[in-house]
Write a protein that holds these residues in place. Structure first.
Motif, short mmCIF file in Angstrom:
data_model
loop_
_atom_site.label_atom_id
_atom_site.label_comp_id
_atom_site.label_asym_id
_atom_site.label_seq_id
_atom_site.Cartn_x
_atom_site.Cartn_y
_atom_site.Cartn_z
N LYS A 234 0.85 -1.18 0.00
CA LYS A 234 0.00 0.00 0.00
C LYS A 234 0.89 1.23 0.00
CE LYS A 234 -0.63 0.20 5.03
NZ LYS A 234 -1.62 0.26 6.12
N LEU A 235 0.35 2.33 -0.52
CA LEU A 235 1.11 3.57 -0.55
C LEU A 235 1.27 4.09 0.87
CD1 LEU A 235 2.34 5.72 -2.50
CD2 LEU A 235 0.18 6.95 -2.24
N PRO A 236 2.49 4.46 1.28
CA PRO A 236 2.66 5.01 2.63
C PRO A 236 1.73 6.20 2.85
CG PRO A 236 4.80 4.59 1.61
CD PRO A 236 3.77 4.39 0.54
N ALA A 237 1.10 6.23 4.01
CA ALA A 237 0.10 7.26 4.28
C ALA A 237 0.68 8.66 4.16
CB ALA A 237 -0.50 7.04 5.67
N TRP A 238 1.94 8.85 4.58
CA TRP A 238 2.52 10.19 4.55
C TRP A 238 2.62 10.71 3.12
CZ3 TRP A 238 6.93 11.55 1.94
CH2 TRP A 238 7.73 10.50 1.48
N ALA A 239 2.80 9.81 2.14
CA ALA A 239 2.95 10.22 0.74
C ALA A 239 1.63 10.67 0.12
CB ALA A 239 3.57 9.09 -0.08
N GLU A 240 0.52 10.33 0.75
CA GLU A 240 -0.78 10.74 0.23
C GLU A 240 -0.95 12.25 0.26
OE1 GLU A 240 -3.08 9.45 -1.36
OE2 GLU A 240 -3.08 7.29 -1.03
N ALA A 241 -0.15 12.94 1.07
CA ALA A 241 -0.26 14.40 1.16
C ALA A 241 0.02 15.07 -0.18
CB ALA A 241 0.67 14.94 2.24
N TRP A 242 0.75 14.39 -1.08
CA TRP A 242 0.98 14.93 -2.41
C TRP A 242 -0.28 14.86 -3.28
CZ3 TRP A 242 6.05 12.34 -1.44
CH2 TRP A 242 7.12 13.25 -1.41
N LYS A 243 -1.24 14.03 -2.87
CA LYS A 243 -2.47 13.80 -3.64
C LYS A 243 -2.15 13.41 -5.09
CE LYS A 243 -5.18 16.93 -0.75
NZ LYS A 243 -6.04 18.14 -0.68
N PRO A 244 -1.36 12.36 -5.27
CA PRO A 244 -0.95 11.98 -6.63
C PRO A 244 -2.13 11.47 -7.45
CG PRO A 244 -0.34 10.27 -5.07
CD PRO A 244 -0.83 11.42 -4.25
N GLN A 245 -2.11 11.82 -8.73
CA GLN A 245 -3.12 11.31 -9.64
C GLN A 245 -2.76 9.93 -10.17
OE1 GLN A 245 -3.57 14.25 -12.75
NE2 GLN A 245 -3.50 15.94 -11.27
N ASP A 254 10.30 -9.49 -10.29
CA ASP A 254 10.31 -10.83 -9.73
C ASP A 254 8.93 -11.11 -9.13
OD1 ASP A 254 10.26 -9.35 -7.36
OD2 ASP A 254 12.33 -9.80 -6.83
N ASP A 255 8.74 -12.32 -8.60
CA ASP A 255 7.43 -12.70 -8.08
C ASP A 255 6.98 -11.78 -6.96
OD1 ASP A 255 7.29 -14.77 -9.87
OD2 ASP A 255 7.84 -16.34 -8.43
N ALA A 256 7.89 -11.45 -6.04
CA ALA A 256 7.52 -10.59 -4.92
C ALA A 256 7.09 -9.21 -5.41
CB ALA A 256 8.69 -10.47 -3.94
N GLY A 257 7.83 -8.66 -6.37
CA GLY A 257 7.48 -7.36 -6.91
C GLY A 257 6.15 -7.38 -7.63
N ASP A 258 5.91 -8.46 -8.41
CA ASP A 258 4.65 -8.57 -9.15
C ASP A 258 3.46 -8.72 -8.20
OD1 ASP A 258 5.98 -8.40 -11.56
OD2 ASP A 258 6.07 -10.57 -11.86
N GLU A 259 3.62 -9.55 -7.17
CA GLU A 259 2.51 -9.78 -6.24
C GLU A 259 2.20 -8.53 -5.44
OE1 GLU A 259 3.56 -13.21 -3.98
OE2 GLU A 259 3.40 -14.57 -5.69
N ALA A 260 3.24 -7.80 -5.02
CA ALA A 260 3.01 -6.56 -4.29
C ALA A 260 2.32 -5.53 -5.18
CB ALA A 260 4.33 -6.01 -3.76
N LEU A 264 -1.28 -3.75 -4.54
CA LEU A 264 -1.41 -2.30 -4.51
C LEU A 264 -2.45 -1.83 -5.53
CD1 LEU A 264 -0.43 0.40 -3.39
CD2 LEU A 264 1.43 0.35 -5.07
N ALA A 265 -2.44 -2.43 -6.72
CA ALA A 265 -3.41 -2.06 -7.75
C ALA A 265 -4.83 -2.41 -7.34
CB ALA A 265 -3.06 -2.74 -9.07
N ALA A 266 -4.99 -3.54 -6.64
CA ALA A 266 -6.31 -3.94 -6.17
C ALA A 266 -6.83 -2.97 -5.12
CB ALA A 266 -6.27 -5.36 -5.60
N ARG A 267 -5.92 -2.42 -4.34
CA ARG A 267 -6.29 -1.50 -3.27
C ARG A 267 -6.49 -0.07 -3.79
NH1 ARG A 267 -4.90 -1.37 2.38
NH2 ARG A 267 -3.85 -3.37 2.12
N ASP A 268 -5.71 0.30 -4.83
CA ASP A 268 -5.68 1.70 -5.27
C ASP A 268 -5.74 1.77 -6.79
OD1 ASP A 268 -5.00 4.38 -5.84
OD2 ASP A 268 -3.88 4.53 -3.96
N PRO A 269 -6.85 2.24 -7.37
CA PRO A 269 -7.01 2.25 -8.84
C PRO A 269 -6.08 3.23 -9.55
CG PRO A 269 -8.85 3.37 -7.77
CD PRO A 269 -8.07 2.72 -6.68
#
Length: 292
Positions: A234-245, A254-260, A264-269
Motif C-alpha cells: 500500500k502507498l505510505p500514508a505520509w505520501a498521500e499528502a501529495w495527492k498523486p493522480q 520478480d514474483d515478490a514485486g509482481d505480487e506486491a 497495490l493495484a487492487a487497493r488503489d485504482p
C-alpha cells in the motif's frame, strides 16, 4: 455461560497460520507470512490476510474459512470448530515502545570510497551523487555504508537506508534501516523538478529510485521518485499528502514485486505497473547501460 458472540469472537482470533495449514495451504519457504495452495496465494499478518490471486482479503479465521471454502457464515463457524480442535486464540500483540532515531553520523574519510562505489559500481551520475551529499541526503558512515536519508515531505529526517560496501567473509554486504527509522513517516525521495506533483514513481530501494531518476525517458515533470524500502502493498500514508493522480509501481521484476504490485493495484485504482526491462531492478538496468 459464554454468549454466541463470545464464541464467534474466540473463533475469529484463532491463529490464521495454523488454520491455513489445516485448510490445505503450504507455507512458502521464502516468506514465513505467505501460504499457497492451488489457485490461491495468501499473505497473513496478525489476524489479517490477503489473497494475491483473487485480489481479496479479510480479517479473522471465520473470514479465512469462508474465503477458502465458500458457504455461509453458519457453516463456516461449524467447520472452524471442527478444524480448530485444541487451538487457542492468538494473544493480543504487545506494543513495543518506538526506538529513538539514531542516524549513522557522516565519516568524511569514507566518502571517497562510497562515492566511487555509487558512481562506478552502481553507475549513478557523479553530479547527482555529489549534489545529494552536499544537501545532506546521502553520506558515508564509519563502516563504509552508503547512508540514504529518509525524510517526510518537509525534509525532516525520519530514518535512513544503509547499503554496505564491505564484503564480510562468507557473507553479504550489510543492508538495512538505521535504528529507529519510521517507514510510516517518510522515505528517501527525489523530485524530477519543481512543478506540482501528480505522479509517484515507487521503487524498492533508494538506489533504484535514483537509477530511475537518472533515465531521461522516466524523469517526467511532476514526478517524485520514492523508495518504499521493500515491496510495499500500500502507498505510505505520509505520501498521500501529495495527492498523486498516478502511482507508477516500479518494483523489482520478480514474483515478490509482481505480487506486491497486484495487491497495490487492487487497493488503489491509481496504480499502474511499470516493470523494469533488461534487469531485475532499475539499478541493474542502469548498470547494463553503462558497462565499465
Amino acid at each position: 455461560m459464554s454468549t454466541r458472540q463470545d464464541d464467534w469472537s474466540r473463533l475469529r482470533q484463532l491463529p490464521l497460520r495454523e488454520i491455513a495449514l489445516r485448510l490445505g495451504y503450504r507455507r512458502d519457504p521464502r516468506d514465513r507470512n505467505r501460504f499457497r495452495r492451488d489457485g490461491s496465494v495468501i499473505n497473513i499478518t496478525g489476524i489479517r490476510f490477503y489473497d494475491h490471486r483473487k485480489n481479496r482479503g479479510g480479517g479473522g479465521a471465520i473470514d479465512l474459512l469462508i474465503h477458502a471454502e465458500g458457504g455461509s457464515f453458519t457453516r463456516a463457524v461449524e467447520r472452524l470448530r471442527q478444524l480448530a480442535g485444541d487451538l487457542a486464540p492468538e494473544p493480543e500483540p504487545k506494543t513495543e515502545p518506538r526506538r529513538e532515531l539514531a542516524l549513522p553520523p557522516p565519516a568524511a574519510s569514507a566518502w571517497p570510497a562510497i562515492h566511487q562505489w555509487l558512481t562506478r559500481d552502481r553507475a549513478l551520475p557523479d553530479n547527482l551523487v555529489a549534489a545529494l551529499n552536499r544537501r545532506g541526503l546521502l553520506h558515508a558512515d564509519a563502516r563504509r555504508n552508503a547512508v540514504f536519508i529518509a525524510t517526510d515531505r518537509k525534509r525532516k529526517p525520519t530514518g535512513a537506508e544503509c547499503f554496505g560496501t564491505v564484503m564480510p567473509p562468507g557473507g553479504k554486504p550489510f543492508r538495512g534501516m538505521a535504528p529507529g527509522s519510521r517507514k510510516d513517516s517518510g522515505s528517501f525521495w527525489i523530485p524530477a523538478d519543481r512543478s506540482t506533483v501528480h505522479t509517484l514513481f515507487i521503487t524498492e530501494s533508494a538506489i533504484d529510485a535514483l537509477s530511475a531518476f537518472s533515465m531521461p525517458e522516466l524523469r517526467n515533470p511532476g514526478t517524485v521518485f520514492l523508495s518504499t524500502t521493500g515491496a510495499g502493498r500500500k502507498l505510505p500514508a505520509w505520501a498521500e499528502a501529495w495527492k498523486p493522480q498516478r502511482i507508477l509501481c516500479a518494483f523489482d521484476a520478480d514474483d515478490a514485486g509482481d505480487e506486491a504490485a497486484e495487491a497495490l493495484a487492487a487497493r488503489d485504482p491509481r496504480t499502474q505497473r511499470l516493470r523494469p526491462k533488461g534487469g531485475k531492478d532499475w539499478n541493474a538496468v542502469l548498470v547494463a547501460r553503462h558497462p565499465r
